[in-house]
Design a protein around this motif. Structure first.
Motif, PDB file in Angstrom:
ATOM      1  N   VAL A   4       0.878  -1.175   0.000  1.00 43.03           N
ATOM      2  CA  VAL A   4       0.000   0.000   0.000  1.00 43.03           C
ATOM      3  C   VAL A   4       0.911   1.220   0.000  1.00 43.03           C
ATOM      4  CG1 VAL A   4      -1.803   1.261   1.203  1.00 43.03           C
ATOM      5  CG2 VAL A   4      -1.795  -1.250   1.254  1.00 43.03           C
ATOM      6  N   ILE A   5       0.807   2.002  -1.056  1.00 45.84           N
ATOM      7  CA  ILE A   5       1.686   3.165  -1.199  1.00 45.84           C
ATOM      8  C   ILE A   5       0.851   4.448  -1.147  1.00 45.84           C
ATOM      9  CG2 ILE A   5       3.392   1.906  -2.543  1.00 45.84           C
ATOM     10  CD1 ILE A   5       2.201   3.197  -5.058  1.00 45.84           C
ATOM     11  N   LYS A   6       1.545   5.549  -0.916  1.00 41.12           N
ATOM     12  CA  LYS A   6       0.898   6.863  -0.886  1.00 41.12           C
ATOM     13  C   LYS A   6       1.634   7.793  -1.837  1.00 41.12           C
ATOM     14  CE  LYS A   6      -0.455  10.652   2.198  1.00 41.12           C
ATOM     15  NZ  LYS A   6      -0.417  11.176   3.576  1.00 41.12           N
ATOM     16  N   THR A   7       0.892   8.381  -2.777  1.00 42.50           N
ATOM     17  CA  THR A   7       1.467   9.348  -3.706  1.00 42.50           C
ATOM     18  C   THR A   7       0.371  10.305  -4.155  1.00 42.50           C
ATOM     19  OG1 THR A   7       2.622   9.656  -5.809  1.00 42.50           O
ATOM     20  CG2 THR A   7       1.138   7.782  -5.672  1.00 42.50           C
ATOM     21  N   GLY A   8       0.712  11.567  -4.256  1.00 42.01           N
ATOM     22  CA  GLY A   8      -0.273  12.563  -4.665  1.00 42.01           C
ATOM     23  C   GLY A   8      -1.406  12.726  -3.676  1.00 42.01           C
ATOM     24  N   GLY A   9      -1.168  12.402  -2.391  1.00 46.91           N
ATOM     25  CA  GLY A   9      -2.204  12.532  -1.377  1.00 46.91           C
ATOM     26  C   GLY A   9      -3.208  11.390  -1.382  1.00 46.91           C
ATOM     27  N   LYS A  10      -2.977  10.353  -2.181  1.00 43.17           N
ATOM     28  CA  LYS A  10      -3.898   9.215  -2.260  1.00 43.17           C
ATOM     29  C   LYS A  10      -3.142   7.923  -1.971  1.00 43.17           C
ATOM     30  CE  LYS A  10      -6.905  11.409  -5.708  1.00 43.17           C
ATOM     31  NZ  LYS A  10      -6.158  12.663  -5.802  1.00 43.17           N
ATOM     32  N   GLN A  11      -3.893   6.884  -1.561  1.00 45.83           N
ATOM     33  CA  GLN A  11      -3.300   5.591  -1.250  1.00 45.83           C
ATOM     34  C   GLN A  11      -3.741   4.566  -2.304  1.00 45.83           C
ATOM     35  OE1 GLN A  11      -4.256   4.507   2.799  1.00 45.83           O
ATOM     36  NE2 GLN A  11      -3.624   6.490   3.616  1.00 45.83           N
ATOM     37  N   TYR A  12      -2.814   3.683  -2.644  1.00 49.46           N
ATOM     38  CA  TYR A  12      -3.079   2.670  -3.660  1.00 49.46           C
ATOM     39  C   TYR A  12      -2.554   1.314  -3.176  1.00 49.46           C
ATOM     40  CZ  TYR A  12      -3.427   6.881  -6.605  1.00 49.46           C
ATOM     41  OH  TYR A  12      -3.755   8.106  -7.120  1.00 49.46           O
ATOM     42  N   ARG A  13      -3.326   0.265  -3.460  1.00 45.62           N
ATOM     43  CA  ARG A  13      -2.861  -1.109  -3.191  1.00 45.62           C
ATOM     44  C   ARG A  13      -2.318  -1.648  -4.499  1.00 45.62           C
ATOM     45  NH1 ARG A  13      -4.174  -6.555  -3.315  1.00 45.62           N
ATOM     46  NH2 ARG A  13      -3.900  -7.739  -1.356  1.00 45.62           N
ATOM     47  N   LYS A  21      -3.032   4.808 -12.625  1.00 48.51           N
ATOM     48  CA  LYS A  21      -2.866   6.228 -12.891  1.00 48.51           C
ATOM     49  C   LYS A  21      -2.782   6.972 -11.566  1.00 48.51           C
ATOM     50  CE  LYS A  21      -5.203   6.272 -17.371  1.00 48.51           C
ATOM     51  NZ  LYS A  21      -6.295   6.881 -18.189  1.00 48.51           N
ATOM     52  N   VAL A  22      -1.737   7.792 -11.421  1.00 51.11           N
ATOM     53  CA  VAL A  22      -1.538   8.577 -10.206  1.00 51.11           C
ATOM     54  C   VAL A  22      -1.414  10.043 -10.606  1.00 51.11           C
ATOM     55  CG1 VAL A  22      -0.403   6.674  -9.030  1.00 51.11           C
ATOM     56  CG2 VAL A  22       0.980   8.320 -10.305  1.00 51.11           C
ATOM     57  N   GLU A  23      -1.490  10.922  -9.614  1.00 58.52           N
ATOM     58  CA  GLU A  23      -1.307  12.337  -9.916  1.00 58.52           C
ATOM     59  C   GLU A  23       0.096  12.572 -10.454  1.00 58.52           C
ATOM     60  OE1 GLU A  23      -2.499  15.203  -7.065  1.00 58.52           O
ATOM     61  OE2 GLU A  23      -4.454  14.273  -6.705  1.00 58.52           O
ATOM     62  N   LYS A  24       0.243  13.594 -11.275  1.00 59.54           N
ATOM     63  CA  LYS A  24       1.444  13.811 -12.080  1.00 59.54           C
ATOM     64  C   LYS A  24       2.739  13.626 -11.303  1.00 59.54           C
ATOM     65  CE  LYS A  24       3.697  17.106 -15.161  1.00 59.54           C
ATOM     66  NZ  LYS A  24       3.872  16.158 -16.254  1.00 59.54           N
ATOM     67  N   ARG A  90      -8.946  19.905 -15.416  1.00 57.44           N
ATOM     68  CA  ARG A  90      -8.436  18.609 -15.876  1.00 57.44           C
ATOM     69  C   ARG A  90      -7.171  18.291 -15.097  1.00 57.44           C
ATOM     70  NH1 ARG A  90      -8.051  17.453 -22.116  1.00 57.44           N
ATOM     71  NH2 ARG A  90      -7.951  15.361 -21.235  1.00 57.44           N
ATOM     72  N   GLN A  91      -7.240  17.266 -14.271  1.00 56.21           N
ATOM     73  CA  GLN A  91      -6.100  16.886 -13.442  1.00 56.21           C
ATOM     74  C   GLN A  91      -5.022  16.207 -14.285  1.00 56.21           C
ATOM     75  OE1 GLN A  91      -5.518  17.460 -10.117  1.00 56.21           O
ATOM     76  NE2 GLN A  91      -3.520  16.593 -10.597  1.00 56.21           N
ATOM     77  N   LEU A  92      -3.776  16.618 -14.082  1.00 60.36           N
ATOM     78  CA  LEU A  92      -2.657  15.965 -14.763  1.00 60.36           C
ATOM     79  C   LEU A  92      -2.404  14.607 -14.122  1.00 60.36           C
ATOM     80  CD1 LEU A  92      -0.240  19.029 -15.034  1.00 60.36           C
ATOM     81  CD2 LEU A  92      -1.711  18.109 -16.816  1.00 60.36           C
ATOM     82  N   LEU A  93      -2.273  13.575 -14.960  1.00 64.23           N
ATOM     83  CA  LEU A  93      -2.079  12.206 -14.472  1.00 64.23           C
ATOM     84  C   LEU A  93      -0.855  11.573 -15.113  1.00 64.23           C
ATOM     85  CD1 LEU A  93      -5.743  10.816 -14.572  1.00 64.23           C
ATOM     86  CD2 LEU A  93      -4.515  11.726 -12.609  1.00 64.23           C
ATOM     87  N   THR A  94      -0.261  10.651 -14.383  1.00 64.93           N
ATOM     88  CA  THR A  94       0.848   9.852 -14.896  1.00 64.93           C
ATOM     89  C   THR A  94       0.483   8.378 -14.775  1.00 64.93           C
ATOM     90  OG1 THR A  94       2.460  11.509 -14.187  1.00 64.93           O
ATOM     91  CG2 THR A  94       3.302   9.308 -14.651  1.00 64.93           C
ATOM     92  N   THR A  95       0.574   7.666 -15.884  1.00 63.50           N
ATOM     93  CA  THR A  95       0.319   6.225 -15.872  1.00 63.50           C
ATOM     94  C   THR A  95       1.637   5.499 -15.608  1.00 63.50           C
ATOM     95  OG1 THR A  95      -1.463   6.501 -17.472  1.00 63.50           O
ATOM     96  CG2 THR A  95      -0.619   4.276 -17.166  1.00 63.50           C
ATOM     97  N   VAL A  96       1.666   4.665 -14.575  1.00 61.65           N
ATOM     98  CA  VAL A  96       2.891   3.934 -14.219  1.00 61.65           C
ATOM     99  C   VAL A  96       2.606   2.435 -14.142  1.00 61.65           C
ATOM    100  CG1 VAL A  96       3.838   5.889 -12.934  1.00 61.65           C
ATOM    101  CG2 VAL A  96       2.449   4.212 -11.737  1.00 61.65           C
ATOM    102  N   ARG A  97       3.665   1.656 -14.358  1.00 65.98           N
ATOM    103  CA  ARG A  97       3.591   0.201 -14.198  1.00 65.98           C
ATOM    104  C   ARG A  97       4.521  -0.179 -13.047  1.00 65.98           C
ATOM    105  NH1 ARG A  97       1.922  -3.383 -17.849  1.00 65.98           N
ATOM    106  NH2 ARG A  97       2.301  -1.893 -19.564  1.00 65.98           N
TER     107      ARG A  97
END
Length: 238
Positions: A4-13, A21-24, A90-97
């Protein structure tokens, strides 16, 4: 294994090879980014939680795409106030793998540090460009001040040229030009400053003279021609 990580003020599993997709994130496509804010990790039922982050845990991800989210409309209306406000975002997003989930201070197989080293020359170039941009206004200001200092030297000649009357006043007693209908004290003073002080002068004005007065004084050509006709009659009586 998941984390569970935190980036851009949000948490992702996330897990290895997950696409999300995460914030830029400031990185180019194909570069590896490191996310050190790991809140928890686990495998099956064994889960380890951080306080707030897990020491030595690291998640690396490859940047796949830089883009934007769909447009979100914020509309606000106040009843009976004739007030409306509509804003789009329109929020800037970055798609990561997700590449790896590393524990216990393990080092990633692909390091993101190389990216910072590669950007160092670019940073130096940017600093040099900024310094040049800051110096340019100072040089322009210095040139402007030097020009301003040189300008007063030429000013007296231009002032003398402006002060020169349009006509040469004759010798002798001037006539009372206010006798002419349409010429008041102010107009008579203006004409005297330009060298016109007698009826004879007004009567002898040529079309070229009329055009000159029309161009340089606040009188129209029709006014001057009317004054010329009246001056002819007054000059005869004199």
């Amino acid at each position: 294994m998941f984390a569970v990580i935190k980036t851009g003020g949000k948490q992702y599993r996330v897990a290895a090879n997950d696409l999300l997709k995460v914030e830029k994130v400031e990185a180019k496509v194909g570069e590896i980014v490191e996310i050190g804010t790991v809140l928890a990790h686990g495998e099956g039922e064994n889960v380890t939680f951080g306080a707030p982050f897990v020491d030595g845990a690291l998640v690396t991800a490859e940047v796949v795409e830089q883009g934007k989210n769909r447009t979100v409309i914020a509309f606000k209306k106040r009843r009976r106030q004739n007030s409306r406000r509509k804003i789009g975002h329109r929020q800037l997003l970055t798609t990561v793998r997700i590449s790896e989930i590393l524990l216990g201070g393990a080092k990633p197989s692909k390091k993101a540090a190389a990216k910072a080293e590669a950007k160092a020359p670019e940073a130096k170039a940017e600093v040099a460009a900024e310094a040049k941009a800051e110096a340019a206004p100072k040089e322009a200001k210095a040139k402007k001040e030097a020009k301003a200092e040189a300008a007063p030297k030429e000013a007296p000649a231009s002032e003398e040229a402006k002060a020169a009357p349009l006509f040469k006043a004759p010798k002798g007693e001037p006539d009372d030009l206010t006798v002419i209908k349409g010429i008041g004290p102010v107009a008579a003073k203006d004409l005297a400053e330009q060298g016109i002080v007698t009826f004879a002068q007004l009567a002898k004005l040529t079309e070229k003279d009329v055009a000159k007065i029309d161009e340089h004084m606040p009188f129209s050509a029709d006014q001057i021609k009317d004054w010329r006709e009246q001056a002819k009659e007054l000059a005869k009586k004199k």
